[in-house]
Design an enzyme around this catalytic site. Structure first.
Site, PDB file in Angstrom:
ATOM      1  N   ALA A  23      -8.669  -4.014  10.032  1.00  0.00           N
ATOM      2  CA  ALA A  23      -9.497  -5.220  10.114  1.00  0.00           C
ATOM      3  C   ALA A  23      -9.137  -6.220   9.021  1.00  0.00           C
ATOM      4  CB  ALA A  23     -10.978  -4.851  10.002  1.00  0.00           C
ATOM      5  N   ILE A  26      -3.488  -8.254   6.967  1.00  0.00           N
ATOM      6  CA  ILE A  26      -2.220  -7.791   7.549  1.00  0.00           C
ATOM      7  C   ILE A  26      -2.509  -7.132   8.895  1.00  0.00           C
ATOM      8  CG2 ILE A  26      -0.273  -6.197   7.291  1.00  0.00           C
ATOM      9  CD1 ILE A  26      -0.481  -6.601   4.268  1.00  0.00           C
ATOM     10  N   ARG A 102      -3.839  -7.503  -4.587  1.00  0.00           N
ATOM     11  CA  ARG A 102      -4.041  -8.070  -5.930  1.00  0.00           C
ATOM     12  C   ARG A 102      -4.473  -9.519  -5.829  1.00  0.00           C
ATOM     13  NH1 ARG A 102       1.754  -9.873  -8.594  1.00  0.00           N
ATOM     14  NH2 ARG A 102       2.878 -10.132  -6.639  1.00  0.00           N
ATOM     15  N   ARG A 108       1.164  -5.758  -9.315  1.00  0.00           N
ATOM     16  CA  ARG A 108       0.765  -4.817  -8.259  1.00  0.00           C
ATOM     17  C   ARG A 108       0.335  -3.482  -8.844  1.00  0.00           C
ATOM     18  NH1 ARG A 108       5.503  -7.337  -6.445  1.00  0.00           N
ATOM     19  NH2 ARG A 108       5.210  -8.782  -4.706  1.00  0.00           N
ATOM     20  N   GLN A 122      -5.439  10.676   2.432  1.00  0.00           N
ATOM     21  CA  GLN A 122      -4.721  10.273   3.653  1.00  0.00           C
ATOM     22  C   GLN A 122      -3.499  11.157   3.873  1.00  0.00           C
ATOM     23  OE1 GLN A 122      -4.076   6.007   3.834  1.00  0.00           O
ATOM     24  NE2 GLN A 122      -6.257   5.604   4.099  1.00  0.00           N
ATOM     25  N   GLY A 140       0.288  -0.554   1.391  1.00  0.00           N
ATOM     26  CA  GLY A 140      -0.723  -0.828   0.360  1.00  0.00           C
ATOM     27  C   GLY A 140      -0.120  -0.676  -1.026  1.00  0.00           C
ATOM     28  N   ASP A 169      10.818  -7.897   0.802  1.00  0.00           N
ATOM     29  CA  ASP A 169      11.680  -8.412  -0.272  1.00  0.00           C
ATOM     30  C   ASP A 169      13.078  -8.722   0.263  1.00  0.00           C
ATOM     31  OD1 ASP A 169       9.627  -7.815  -2.337  1.00  0.00           O
ATOM     32  OD2 ASP A 169      10.055  -5.756  -1.749  1.00  0.00           O
ATOM     33  N   ARG A 172      12.932 -11.851   2.276  1.00  0.00           N
ATOM     34  CA  ARG A 172      12.830 -13.002   1.366  1.00  0.00           C
ATOM     35  C   ARG A 172      14.190 -13.313   0.745  1.00  0.00           C
ATOM     36  NH1 ARG A 172       7.287 -10.653  -1.433  1.00  0.00           N
ATOM     37  NH2 ARG A 172       5.822 -11.761  -0.054  1.00  0.00           N
ATOM     38  N   HIS A 197       8.758  -2.129  -5.380  1.00  0.00           N
ATOM     39  CA  HIS A 197       8.254  -3.373  -4.785  1.00  0.00           C
ATOM     40  C   HIS A 197       7.331  -4.009  -5.826  1.00  0.00           C
ATOM     41  CE1 HIS A 197       6.587  -6.317  -2.107  1.00  0.00           C
ATOM     42  NE2 HIS A 197       5.370  -5.833  -2.260  1.00  0.00           N
TER      43      HIS A 197
HETATM   44  P1  NAD Z   1      -7.153  -7.078   3.046  1.00  0.00           P
HETATM   45  O1  NAD Z   1      -8.124  -6.940   1.937  1.00  0.00           O
HETATM   46  O2  NAD Z   1      -7.154  -8.324   3.865  1.00  0.00           O
HETATM   47  O3  NAD Z   1      -7.299  -5.877   4.049  1.00  0.00           O
HETATM   48  C1  NAD Z   1      -7.292  -4.564   3.593  1.00  0.00           C
HETATM   49  C2  NAD Z   1      -8.148  -3.763   4.562  1.00  0.00           C
HETATM   50  O4  NAD Z   1      -8.043  -2.408   4.149  1.00  0.00           O
HETATM   51  C3  NAD Z   1      -9.629  -4.156   4.533  1.00  0.00           C
HETATM   52  O5  NAD Z   1     -10.065  -4.425   5.845  1.00  0.00           O
HETATM   53  C4  NAD Z   1     -10.318  -2.923   3.945  1.00  0.00           C
HETATM   54  O6  NAD Z   1     -11.598  -2.672   4.513  1.00  0.00           O
HETATM   55  C5  NAD Z   1      -9.336  -1.823   4.329  1.00  0.00           C
HETATM   56  N1  NAD Z   1      -9.409  -0.623   3.507  1.00  0.00           N
HETATM   57  C6  NAD Z   1      -9.660  -0.524   2.180  1.00  0.00           C
HETATM   58  N2  NAD Z   1      -9.678   0.768   1.808  1.00  0.00           N
HETATM   59  C7  NAD Z   1      -9.398   1.483   2.916  1.00  0.00           C
HETATM   60  C8  NAD Z   1      -9.290   2.876   3.177  1.00  0.00           C
HETATM   61  N3  NAD Z   1      -9.464   3.771   2.213  1.00  0.00           N
HETATM   62  N4  NAD Z   1      -9.006   3.273   4.428  1.00  0.00           N
HETATM   63  C9  NAD Z   1      -8.839   2.360   5.428  1.00  0.00           C
HETATM   64  N5  NAD Z   1      -8.952   1.027   5.237  1.00  0.00           N
HETATM   65  C10 NAD Z   1      -9.223   0.612   4.004  1.00  0.00           C
HETATM   66  O7  NAD Z   1      -5.692  -6.819   2.414  1.00  0.00           O
HETATM   67  P2  NAD Z   1      -4.275  -7.162   3.061  1.00  0.00           P
HETATM   68  O8  NAD Z   1      -3.903  -8.547   2.684  1.00  0.00           O
HETATM   69  O9  NAD Z   1      -4.257  -6.761   4.478  1.00  0.00           O
HETATM   70  O10 NAD Z   1      -3.329  -6.220   2.171  1.00  0.00           O
HETATM   71  C11 NAD Z   1      -3.385  -4.817   2.294  1.00  0.00           C
HETATM   72  C12 NAD Z   1      -2.475  -4.162   1.264  1.00  0.00           C
HETATM   73  O11 NAD Z   1      -1.118  -4.465   1.546  1.00  0.00           O
HETATM   74  C13 NAD Z   1      -2.709  -4.631  -0.178  1.00  0.00           C
HETATM   75  O12 NAD Z   1      -2.621  -3.518  -1.044  1.00  0.00           O
HETATM   76  C14 NAD Z   1      -1.555  -5.578  -0.429  1.00  0.00           C
HETATM   77  O13 NAD Z   1      -1.264  -5.708  -1.793  1.00  0.00           O
HETATM   78  C15 NAD Z   1      -0.463  -4.855   0.331  1.00  0.00           C
HETATM   79  N6  NAD Z   1       0.734  -5.638   0.667  1.00  0.00           N
HETATM   80  C16 NAD Z   1       1.938  -5.011   0.551  1.00  0.00           C
HETATM   81  C17 NAD Z   1       3.098  -5.679   0.891  1.00  0.00           C
HETATM   82  C18 NAD Z   1       4.444  -5.027   0.749  1.00  0.00           C
HETATM   83  O14 NAD Z   1       5.464  -5.725   0.934  1.00  0.00           O
HETATM   84  N7  NAD Z   1       4.555  -3.739   0.459  1.00  0.00           N
HETATM   85  C19 NAD Z   1       3.024  -7.002   1.369  1.00  0.00           C
HETATM   86  C20 NAD Z   1       1.772  -7.608   1.480  1.00  0.00           C
HETATM   87  C21 NAD Z   1       0.619  -6.908   1.121  1.00  0.00           C
HETATM   88  C1  LMR Z   2       3.845  -9.331  -1.434  1.00  0.00           C
HETATM   89  O1  LMR Z   2       4.949  -9.027  -1.882  1.00  0.00           O
HETATM   90  O2  LMR Z   2       3.614 -10.436  -0.917  1.00  0.00           O
HETATM   91  C2  LMR Z   2       2.733  -8.315  -1.490  1.00  0.00           C
HETATM   92  O3  LMR Z   2       3.139  -7.153  -2.150  1.00  0.00           O
HETATM   93  C3  LMR Z   2       1.467  -8.866  -2.020  1.00  0.00           C
HETATM   94  C4  LMR Z   2       1.523  -9.072  -3.509  1.00  0.00           C
HETATM   95  O4  LMR Z   2       0.614  -8.623  -4.210  1.00  0.00           O
HETATM   96  O5  LMR Z   2       2.460  -9.722  -3.990  1.00  0.00           O
END
Ligand code: NAD
Ligand code: LMR
Length: 337
Positions: A23, A26, A102, A108, A122, A140, A169, A172, A197
């Site tokens: 929800a 992402i 973040r 991060r 999990q 995450g 990355d 990008r 990352h």
């Molecule tokens: P968001 O806050 O919009 O959505 C996160 C969702 O996760 C929320 O709906 C929340 O209720 C849910 N959630 C929290 N804890 C949970 C759990 N234990 N089990 C199931 N669901 C849970 O955040 P977002 O923008 O969707 O980002 C999600 C994650 O992805 C963040 O940690 C962000 O930093 C990471 N991210 C990583 C990359 C990457 O390249 N690796 C890129 C972008 C974002």
């Molecule tokens: C990104 O690279 O966009 C994500 O990991 C979100 C962040 O915290 O930078």
């Protein structure tokens, strides 16, 4: 003359795909792409298992209603749940997105304390309930170390099945090199993303090619390659947070689709897929770290290829990002099984 009857084409068995945090930002950009067949292909039916925390179940029901309203022919089942065991039941792919993103001014790894605890339970639920073929992509943040936590709590699942996402990355980096060289992104290949990352990652231009030639012979601004280019990729996530007031979402969802495809489809000749995978000591990276490497897949198994040239500058960059991953591993010792 009688026309021979065509052999009936067997319907593929639907695959279960678990998406945590479905929800969230992402999740909202991702679920529709998976359900439409963009991730596992146009002939592969999917059953989506959307996992959320209890307070987000109302919003998740809205996402489920929209999925229904798309009438995707490939979406043959949909489960929404806050129960880990049910969420991962039979999963062939587990996309671990759910966690806190973040905010401006944070690195991060500052999220380890709030997010780290999500990934042990999990991992255990995946080991107990997912399909025998399960593969896991951790998104995450901090995704490398969260993946390490989940993997270490699921020793029954082979270590090669665990991935953390460095593909964003790589995308990008390709876009930056293409813009600088004034060519289409499709001309840029073999950019490697080494390490974490995070802001210590090393986007490697030295092994990249542009239209089949070494990137550094096409782009003669070598000061930019070693400076502005590397920093732009390392800091792109922070730049998006500063501009949007929220972390990247659509590009992250797109990179998730790319990551999975890069595992299940053969890698193009002369290119690599960026994935953080378990280190077996390649390129002197300590064994067991979940480290961003260039990966080559044959569509069913993958390997880290030899032959990437690393000069002293690159070796130093790898040392810095390795150091950070070792520190993160040390910080989560109590979460590792
Ligand atoms: P968001 O806050 O919009 O959505 C996160 C969702 O996760 C929320 O709906 C929340 O209720 C849910 N959630 C929290 N804890 C949970 C759990 N234990 N089990 C199931 N669901 C849970 O955040 P977002 O923008 O969707 O980002 C999600 C994650 O992805 C963040 O940690 C962000 O930093 C990471 N991210 C990583 C990359 C990457 O390249 N690796 C890129 C972008 C974002
Ligand atoms: C990104 O690279 O966009 C994500 O990991 C979100 C962040 O915290 O930078």
């Amino acid at each position: 003359m009688a026309v021979p009857e065509a052999e009936p084409v067997p319907e593929p068995t639907p695959l279960h795909v678990t998406i945590t945090g479905a929800a969230g930002q992402i999740g909202y950009a991702l679920v529709f792409r998976v359900a439409s067949g963009q991730m596992l292909g146009p002939h592969q039916p999917v059953i989506l298992r959307l996992l959320e925390v209890e307070p987000a179940m109302g919003a998740l029901e809205g996402v489920a209603m929209e999925l229904e309203d798309c009438a995707f022919p490939l979406l043959t089942g949909l489960v929404t749940t806050s129960d880990l065991d049910r969420g991962f039941d039979g999963a062939s792919w587990a996309l671990l997105v759910g966690s806190v993103p973040r905010k401006a001014g944070m690195e991060r790894k500052d999220l380890l304390e709030v997010n780290g605890g999500i990934f042990g339970p999990q991992g255990r639920a995946i080991a107990a309930h997912a399909g025998e073929d399960v593969r896991v992509l951790v998104v995450g943040n901090p995704c490398n170390t969260n993946c390490l936590i989940a993997r270490s709590n699921a020793p029954e699942v082979p270590e090669e099945r665990w991935f953390a996402m460095t593909r964003l990355d790589q995308n990008r980096a390709r876009a930056q090199l293409a813009a600088k060289a004034g060519v289409a992104v499709s001309e840029v290949a073999n950019v490697a993303i080494w390490g974490n990352h995070s802001a210590t990652q090393f986007p490697d231009f030295a092994n990249a090619t542009i239209a089949g030639r070494p990137a550094a012979s096409v782009i003669d601004d070598h000061e930019w390659l070693r400076g502005g280019f590397v920093t732009a990729v390392q800091q792109r996530g922070a730049a998006i947070i500063a501009a949007r007031g929220a972390s990247s979402a659509a590009s992250a969802a797109s990179a998730i689709v790319d990551s999975v495809r890069s595992v299940i489809e053969p890698t193009a000749e002369g290119d690599n897929a960026a994935l953080a995978v378990v280190s077996r000591g390649q390129y002197d990276i300590p064994e067991g770290l979940q480290f961003g490497f260039p990966v080559v897949s044959d569509g069913s198994s993958w390997r880290v290829p030899d032959g990437f040239e690393l000069d002293d500058y690159a070796r130093e960059k790898l040392r810095i990002t390795t150091e950070e991953l070792l520190e993160e591993r040390e910080a989560v010792q109590e979460l590792l099984a």
